[in-house]
Motif scaffolding. Sequence first.
Motif, PDB file in Angstrom:
ATOM      1  N   LEU A  59       0.835  -1.193   0.000  1.00 27.40           N
ATOM      2  CA  LEU A  59       0.000   0.000   0.000  1.00 27.40           C
ATOM      3  C   LEU A  59       0.875   1.250   0.000  1.00 27.40           C
ATOM      4  O   LEU A  59       1.819   1.345   0.787  1.00 27.40           O
ATOM      5  CB  LEU A  59      -0.892   0.027   1.233  1.00 27.40           C
ATOM      6  N   THR A  60       0.553   2.192  -0.875  1.00 27.94           N
ATOM      7  CA  THR A  60       1.193   3.500  -0.884  1.00 27.94           C
ATOM      8  C   THR A  60       0.144   4.519  -0.473  1.00 27.94           C
ATOM      9  O   THR A  60      -0.958   4.541  -1.035  1.00 27.94           O
ATOM     10  CB  THR A  60       1.755   3.835  -2.267  1.00 27.94           C
ATOM     11  N   PHE A  61       0.480   5.361   0.495  1.00 27.04           N
ATOM     12  CA  PHE A  61      -0.488   6.290   1.064  1.00 27.04           C
ATOM     13  C   PHE A  61      -0.283   7.710   0.556  1.00 27.04           C
ATOM     14  O   PHE A  61       0.847   8.140   0.280  1.00 27.04           O
ATOM     15  CB  PHE A  61      -0.372   6.300   2.592  1.00 27.04           C
ATOM     16  N   GLY A  62      -1.395   8.434   0.473  1.00 26.06           N
ATOM     17  CA  GLY A  62      -1.332   9.864   0.247  1.00 26.06           C
ATOM     18  C   GLY A  62      -0.992  10.586   1.536  1.00 26.06           C
ATOM     19  O   GLY A  62      -0.854   9.972   2.600  1.00 26.06           O
ATOM     20  N   GLY A  63      -0.863  11.906   1.452  1.00 29.45           N
ATOM     21  CA  GLY A  63      -0.445  12.706   2.597  1.00 29.45           C
ATOM     22  C   GLY A  63      -1.524  12.942   3.648  1.00 29.45           C
ATOM     23  O   GLY A  63      -1.234  13.475   4.711  1.00 29.45           O
ATOM     24  N   GLY A  64      -2.760  12.569   3.337  1.00 35.10           N
ATOM     25  CA  GLY A  64      -3.844  12.726   4.300  1.00 35.10           C
ATOM     26  C   GLY A  64      -4.585  14.038   4.127  1.00 35.10           C
ATOM     27  O   GLY A  64      -4.017  15.051   3.691  1.00 35.10           O
ATOM     28  N   THR A  65      -5.879  14.008   4.458  1.00 32.32           N
ATOM     29  CA  THR A  65      -6.715  15.214   4.473  1.00 32.32           C
ATOM     30  C   THR A  65      -7.413  15.275   5.823  1.00 32.32           C
ATOM     31  O   THR A  65      -8.128  14.344   6.196  1.00 32.32           O
ATOM     32  CB  THR A  65      -7.766  15.198   3.357  1.00 32.32           C
ATOM     33  N   ARG A  66      -7.185  16.364   6.510  1.00 31.54           N
ATOM     34  CA  ARG A  66      -7.811  16.535   7.822  1.00 31.54           C
ATOM     35  C   ARG A  66      -9.140  17.240   7.634  1.00 31.54           C
ATOM     36  O   ARG A  66      -9.185  18.355   7.105  1.00 31.54           O
ATOM     37  CB  ARG A  66      -6.885  17.340   8.732  1.00 31.54           C
ATOM     38  N   VAL A  67     -10.224  16.592   8.070  1.00 37.82           N
ATOM     39  CA  VAL A  67     -11.573  17.152   7.960  1.00 37.82           C
ATOM     40  C   VAL A  67     -12.013  17.644   9.329  1.00 37.82           C
ATOM     41  O   VAL A  67     -11.985  16.878  10.304  1.00 37.82           O
ATOM     42  CB  VAL A  67     -12.564  16.100   7.427  1.00 37.82           C
ATOM     43  N   LEU A  68     -12.380  18.906   9.384  1.00 40.04           N
ATOM     44  CA  LEU A  68     -12.895  19.491  10.625  1.00 40.04           C
ATOM     45  C   LEU A  68     -14.324  19.916  10.388  1.00 40.04           C
ATOM     46  O   LEU A  68     -14.583  20.822   9.588  1.00 40.04           O
ATOM     47  CB  LEU A  68     -12.042  20.690  11.043  1.00 40.04           C
ATOM     48  N   THR A 109      11.308  11.533  16.289  1.00 35.40           N
ATOM     49  CA  THR A 109      10.064  11.833  16.991  1.00 35.40           C
ATOM     50  C   THR A 109       8.920  11.768  15.994  1.00 35.40           C
ATOM     51  O   THR A 109       8.917  12.478  14.984  1.00 35.40           O
ATOM     52  CB  THR A 109      10.131  13.233  17.623  1.00 35.40           C
ATOM     53  N   SER A 110       7.947  10.892  16.266  1.00 32.60           N
ATOM     54  CA  SER A 110       6.899  10.652  15.288  1.00 32.60           C
ATOM     55  C   SER A 110       5.864   9.705  15.872  1.00 32.60           C
ATOM     56  O   SER A 110       6.025   9.167  16.966  1.00 32.60           O
ATOM     57  CB  SER A 110       7.495  10.027  14.014  1.00 32.60           C
ATOM     58  N   MET A 111       4.783   9.495  15.095  1.00 33.48           N
ATOM     59  CA  MET A 111       3.838   8.427  15.377  1.00 33.48           C
ATOM     60  C   MET A 111       4.245   7.211  14.557  1.00 33.48           C
ATOM     61  O   MET A 111       4.449   7.323  13.340  1.00 33.48           O
ATOM     62  CB  MET A 111       2.423   8.860  15.008  1.00 33.48           C
ATOM     63  N   TYR A 112       4.347   6.062  15.228  1.00 32.20           N
ATOM     64  CA  TYR A 112       4.723   4.830  14.548  1.00 32.20           C
ATOM     65  C   TYR A 112       3.527   3.885  14.527  1.00 32.20           C
ATOM     66  O   TYR A 112       2.912   3.617  15.556  1.00 32.20           O
ATOM     67  CB  TYR A 112       5.916   4.174  15.240  1.00 32.20           C
ATOM     68  N   LEU A 113       3.225   3.398  13.339  1.00 31.00           N
ATOM     69  CA  LEU A 113       2.076   2.521  13.147  1.00 31.00           C
ATOM     70  C   LEU A 113       2.529   1.166  12.613  1.00 31.00           C
ATOM     71  O   LEU A 113       3.287   1.089  11.647  1.00 31.00           O
ATOM     72  CB  LEU A 113       1.090   3.143  12.160  1.00 31.00           C
ATOM     73  N   CYS A 114       2.040   0.127  13.249  1.00 31.54           N
ATOM     74  CA  CYS A 114       2.272  -1.236  12.795  1.00 31.54           C
ATOM     75  C   CYS A 114       1.026  -1.718  12.068  1.00 31.54           C
ATOM     76  O   CYS A 114      -0.106  -1.337  12.433  1.00 31.54           O
ATOM     77  CB  CYS A 114       2.571  -2.125  13.996  1.00 31.54           C
ATOM     78  N   ALA A 115       1.208  -2.553  11.056  1.00 27.89           N
ATOM     79  CA  ALA A 115       0.069  -3.085  10.302  1.00 27.89           C
ATOM     80  C   ALA A 115       0.359  -4.511   9.885  1.00 27.89           C
ATOM     81  O   ALA A 115       1.516  -4.936   9.829  1.00 27.89           O
ATOM     82  CB  ALA A 115      -0.218  -2.222   9.073  1.00 27.89           C
ATOM     83  N   SER A 116      -0.710  -5.244   9.574  1.00 26.52           N
ATOM     84  CA  SER A 116      -0.532  -6.602   9.075  1.00 26.52           C
ATOM     85  C   SER A 116      -1.557  -6.880   7.987  1.00 26.52           C
ATOM     86  O   SER A 116      -2.595  -6.201   7.887  1.00 26.52           O
ATOM     87  CB  SER A 116      -0.669  -7.628  10.201  1.00 26.52           C
ATOM     88  N   SER A 117      -1.264  -7.882   7.157  1.00 28.96           N
ATOM     89  CA  SER A 117      -2.218  -8.324   6.142  1.00 28.96           C
ATOM     90  C   SER A 117      -2.035  -9.811   5.900  1.00 28.96           C
ATOM     91  O   SER A 117      -0.937 -10.351   6.056  1.00 28.96           O
ATOM     92  CB  SER A 117      -2.051  -7.550   4.829  1.00 28.96           C
ATOM     93  N   LEU A 118      -3.134 -10.454   5.503  1.00 34.75           N
ATOM     94  CA  LEU A 118      -3.085 -11.882   5.239  1.00 34.75           C
ATOM     95  C   LEU A 118      -2.433 -12.171   3.891  1.00 34.75           C
ATOM     96  O   LEU A 118      -1.598 -13.063   3.775  1.00 34.75           O
ATOM     97  CB  LEU A 118      -4.501 -12.465   5.270  1.00 34.75           C
ATOM     98  N   LEU A 119      -2.817 -11.390   2.882  1.00 35.03           N
ATOM     99  CA  LEU A 119      -2.397 -11.673   1.517  1.00 35.03           C
ATOM    100  C   LEU A 119      -1.262 -10.756   1.088  1.00 35.03           C
ATOM    101  O   LEU A 119      -1.186  -9.602   1.525  1.00 35.03           O
ATOM    102  CB  LEU A 119      -3.573 -11.496   0.557  1.00 35.03           C
ATOM    103  N   SER A 120      -0.409 -11.252   0.217  1.00 32.95           N
ATOM    104  CA  SER A 120       0.687 -10.421  -0.273  1.00 32.95           C
ATOM    105  C   SER A 120       0.165  -9.308  -1.184  1.00 32.95           C
ATOM    106  O   SER A 120       0.754  -8.231  -1.240  1.00 32.95           O
ATOM    107  CB  SER A 120       1.711 -11.271  -1.012  1.00 32.95           C
ATOM    108  N   ILE A 121      -0.932  -9.560  -1.897  1.00 35.29           N
ATOM    109  CA  ILE A 121      -1.646  -8.482  -2.586  1.00 35.29           C
ATOM    110  C   ILE A 121      -2.866  -8.199  -1.729  1.00 35.29           C
ATOM    111  O   ILE A 121      -3.815  -8.972  -1.717  1.00 35.29           O
ATOM    112  CB  ILE A 121      -2.048  -8.877  -4.020  1.00 35.29           C
ATOM    113  N   PRO A 122      -2.858  -7.114  -0.999  1.00 37.09           N
ATOM    114  CA  PRO A 122      -3.825  -6.917   0.096  1.00 37.09           C
ATOM    115  C   PRO A 122      -5.206  -6.480  -0.373  1.00 37.09           C
ATOM    116  O   PRO A 122      -5.552  -5.307  -0.324  1.00 37.09           O
ATOM    117  CB  PRO A 122      -3.156  -5.839   0.949  1.00 37.09           C
ATOM    118  N   THR A 123      -6.031  -7.423  -0.777  1.00 35.42           N
ATOM    119  CA  THR A 123      -7.374  -7.081  -1.247  1.00 35.42           C
ATOM    120  C   THR A 123      -8.255  -6.572  -0.107  1.00 35.42           C
ATOM    121  O   THR A 123      -9.260  -5.919  -0.362  1.00 35.42           O
ATOM    122  CB  THR A 123      -8.037  -8.303  -1.895  1.00 35.42           C
TER     123      THR A 123
END
Lengths: 115, 114
Positions: A103-112, B86-100
């Motif tokens: 997955l490649t993500f966009g930069g996000g849109t904050r909705v207020l 300094t940041s928010m770190y997010l972990c994620a998982s998926s079952l399939l290699s092509i994540p439908t």
Amino acid sequence: AQSVTQLDSQVPVFEEAPVELRCNYSSSVSVYLFWYVQYPNQGLQLLLKYLSGSTLVESINGFEAEFNKSQTSFHLRKPSVHISDTAEYFCAVTFIKAAGNKLTFGGGTRVLVKP
Amino acid sequence: DVKVTQSSRYLVKRTGEKVFLECVQDMDHENMFWYRQDPGLGLRLIYFSYDVKMKEKGDIPEGYSVSREKKERFSLILESASTNQTSMYLCASSLLSIPTDGYTFGSGTRLTVV
């Protein structure tokens, strides 16, 4: 190269007004398309997805998105927003058989949503 | 429902410390991912893993490493923490290699390096 662009970083909107969040991608391969929502202090939740078939997809809470292949877009809309829709929204794309199918993500849109 | 659990919600660490961020998923997913989230930049992939003891660099691996000794656990390691991590770190998982079904995300760890 594949990329995802969300054209608006912030969208203020009044309660019960419509909202549209724009997402464009660049790709020469087939794609799967997703919208995620992130409420304050939470992780990302899948809102809706397009894999194939009908180009208009809907979520259970009134959002819809339309895949436009010619314009390489997947804009998200809601005809009437609620205060509870205040969140950040992310467009994400899987470029099939490219970029490792990640997955490649966009930069996000904050909705207020304002009362 | 799949659950992805990140062990810490908030962390404060000092510059130069070695930092471990832990992530566990409970549905036997093959694929696990670490992202960092920064305002205006969205989510950027740090590392990912398609199998036990397997790891691949994402888009921004510098200053990070990972460990996946068991299928359900994927750890992110900051070898020597710096303030720009300094940041928010997010972990994620998926079952399939092509994540439908897309990815399932944890709630995130907000790391502050002082």
